[in-house]
Design a protein around this motif. Structure first.
Motif, PDB file in Angstrom:
ATOM      1  N   MET A 166      -7.537   1.595   4.694  1.00  0.00           N
ATOM      2  CA  MET A 166      -6.803   0.534   4.016  1.00  0.00           C
ATOM      3  C   MET A 166      -7.377  -0.851   4.341  1.00  0.00           C
ATOM      4  O   MET A 166      -7.366  -1.740   3.488  1.00  0.00           O
ATOM      5  N   ALA A 216      -2.816   7.481   3.432  1.00  0.00           N
ATOM      6  CA  ALA A 216      -2.680   6.149   2.837  1.00  0.00           C
ATOM      7  C   ALA A 216      -3.492   6.022   1.561  1.00  0.00           C
ATOM      8  O   ALA A 216      -4.527   6.672   1.383  1.00  0.00           O
ATOM      9  N   LEU A 246       0.842  -1.190   0.000  1.00  0.00           N
ATOM     10  CA  LEU A 246       0.000   0.000   0.000  1.00  0.00           C
ATOM     11  C   LEU A 246       0.881   1.245   0.000  1.00  0.00           C
ATOM     12  O   LEU A 246       2.066   1.173   0.305  1.00  0.00           O
ATOM     13  N   GLN A 298      -4.263   3.035  -1.949  1.00  0.00           N
ATOM     14  CA  GLN A 298      -4.285   1.655  -2.418  1.00  0.00           C
ATOM     15  C   GLN A 298      -3.017   1.252  -3.155  1.00  0.00           C
ATOM     16  O   GLN A 298      -2.184   2.093  -3.495  1.00  0.00           O
ATOM     17  N   ILE A 336      -0.203  -3.218   5.257  1.00  0.00           N
ATOM     18  CA  ILE A 336      -1.297  -2.719   6.069  1.00  0.00           C
ATOM     19  C   ILE A 336      -0.831  -2.391   7.481  1.00  0.00           C
ATOM     20  O   ILE A 336      -1.394  -1.546   8.165  1.00  0.00           O
ATOM     21  N   TRP A 385       1.830   4.682   1.611  1.00  0.00           N
ATOM     22  CA  TRP A 385       1.719   5.453   2.844  1.00  0.00           C
ATOM     23  C   TRP A 385       2.425   6.791   2.668  1.00  0.00           C
ATOM     24  O   TRP A 385       3.557   6.842   2.161  1.00  0.00           O
TER      25      TRP A 385
END
Length: 482
Positions: free
Chosen positions: A383, A306, A159, A308, A287, A161
């Motif tokens: 998330m 955050a 992901l 995807q 995550i 961040w």
């Protein structure tokens, strides 16, 4: 000794290896805590390597000491030290009663090597575990349950961040980072122009983390499988165009000097520390990043944004696929009180413990319904919701035919893996990317063949057909027809 990373815990391994996730962050020292209760009838030693859960588990040991009338001692080991500590304890017949799965061996090898004791869970505990979570060959063998899966399969290691403050300096919205390759690169370029270090990744060490992330990004780039294994045909295709696309994109970011210098040598903790302390604006991580970053530098929490997993083209579905959850905890074969050990593990399914996991913002628990109303920060909730909607259960040979456990027991790590190939491609030591990926496909297939030959010679009824799922469809959970 073989070690697996988070990929094992995600149940993601196409080999159905039962490895577990490494802890979110590192610690210079190991900690221990426990409860002493009056009238206790026994004791349980509990070791794990989940750094984000140190306080939770220390407190839980005290709580359950009282509840079970058993003195429970909890010991945390840094993820880098846990495998060796557990190995030495096993050799000396001094294993704790309960321990986290960081050994890196398939379940069949753990059983035959006398690492694990059959796990007994009360019916009310089993009723809280989602259907299909306990799986023959992954958490159980020959009808016996051995491993407890602590985490949901609906999670990702890949992901985006952000540090919202640093993104704001460049006139960008760090709460909603771009989702496609071109837009993401444009944002990184704008960050660089504003004098901000744009991005870091954990490319270094053994390449394990970037390997996991390439596998994830290949899926969103169109690869219909996982870890090089095509779902419909059962063939290894690391040389698929999706893998080439992803690795070329990472090289493009690196060549454009958008990745923090030194990232090619960074371990996960190295890279996450740069993000948590504000050195860099963006970090591609799992995550669990919010919890891991908080553990390193609490000041980062209000700045966390955050987004995807990236997709090559705007509008593309960010679908990913994971296997059924692997075991997170075991009872040791030599446990002095396997009944109490099982009750301790069963307590992890209570709402109090699951809420504690969510508050730590590590991997999400089996009960995802608790996340939305929790006290976790909004980016973490966002998330988890993304993963809940976009991460699907994949087909697995071991679920189709549990006898495949005998094959998994004979599998060996294949190197260089895709993470190592990226390392070589960025450094210039690998010139022919597609050729290197084709060699990996061939080597992985050869390893499967040797493992299958050995398994068959021991009497296992297995076939390459076990790996082919012609009825698999993207964007939905695969339910075993057997």
């Amino acid at each position: 000794m073989t070690r697996f990373t988070r990929r094992g815990l995600l149940g993601a391994s196409a080999l159905a290896a039962v490895g577990v996730a490494t802890g979110c962050s590192s610690s210079d020292g190991d900690s221990g805590s426990g409860g002493k209760v009056a009238g206790a009838t026994g004791s349980v030693d509990w070791w794990d390597h989940f750094s984000s859960f140190q306080s939770l588990n220390d407190d839980w040991a005290k709580t359950e000491s009282t509840a079970l009338k058993t003195n429970i001692s909890h010991q945390y080991y840094d993820a880098s030290k846990a495998p060796e500590a557990f190995q030495l304890a096993h050799q000396a017949n001094k294993m704790p009663d309960v321990y986290s799965n960081v050994i890196g061996l398939p379940l069949s090898a753990l059983v035959s090597g006398k690492w694990v004791h059959e796990l007994t869970l009360a019916d009310d505990v089993k009723s809280k575990i989602p259907d299909g979570t306990l799986t023959e060959g992954i958490t159980g063998l020959d009808g016996k349950l051995y491993g407890f899966p602590l985490f949901s399969l609906r999670q990702s290691s890949t992901l985006v961040w952000t540090n919202k403050g640093l993104w704001t300096k460049a006139g960008l919205d760090g709460a909603n980072p771009p989702q496609d390759f071109d837009s993401f690169k444009a944002a990184l370029t704008k960050l660089k122009g504003a004098g901000v270090q744009p991005l870091t990744l954990a490319i270094g060490a053994d390449g394990g983390r970037i390997r996991d992330q390439i596998d994830d990004m290949a899926q969103t780039a169109g690869f219909p499988g996982y870890q090089g294994l095509m779902f419909t045909t059962g063939e290894y295709q690391y040389h698929h165009d999706a893998y080439v696309t992803v690795i070329e994109y990472l090289k493009e970011l690196n060549d454009s000097k958008l990745i923090l210098p030194g990232s090619n040598n960074f371990s996960v903790v190295d890279a996450r520390t740069r993000y948590a302390t504000g050195v860099v604006a963006t970090f591609i991580d799992g995550i669990w990043c919010a919890g891991g970053a908080k553990a390193l530098s609490p000041a980062i929490v209000p700045k966390i944004g955050a987004g995807q997993i990236l997709v090559p083209t705007a509008g593309t579905k960010a679908y990913c696929y994971r296997g059924r959850p692997g075991a997170s905890y075991f009872v040791a074969a030599g446990s002095k009180d396997p009944e109490a050990a099982g009750k301790l593990i069963g307590s992890f399914m209570t709402e109090d413990y699951q809420n504690g996991m969510i508050a730590a913002m590590d991997q999400p628990p089996l009960n995802l319904d608790l996340v939305a109303s929790s006290k976790a920060i909004d980016p973490y909730k966002k998330m988890v919701a993304f993963c809940k909607d976009n991460v699907f259960q994949m087909p697995q040979a071991i679920v189709k035919n549990p006898a495949q456990a005998a094959v998994d027991a004979q599998r060996k790590p294949v190197t260089p893996h895709v993470g190592n190939i990226l390392q070589g491609y960025l450094s210039g030591s690998i010139k022919d990317l597609k050729g290197a990926l084709k060699k990996l496909s061939d080597a992985t297939e050869a390893d499967r063949q040797q493992a299958m030959t050995k398994a068959k010679s021991s009497g296992a009824k297995v076939s390459l057909d076990d790996y082919a799922f012609s009825d698999w469809k993207p964007g939905q959970d695969y339910e075993s027809k057997s």
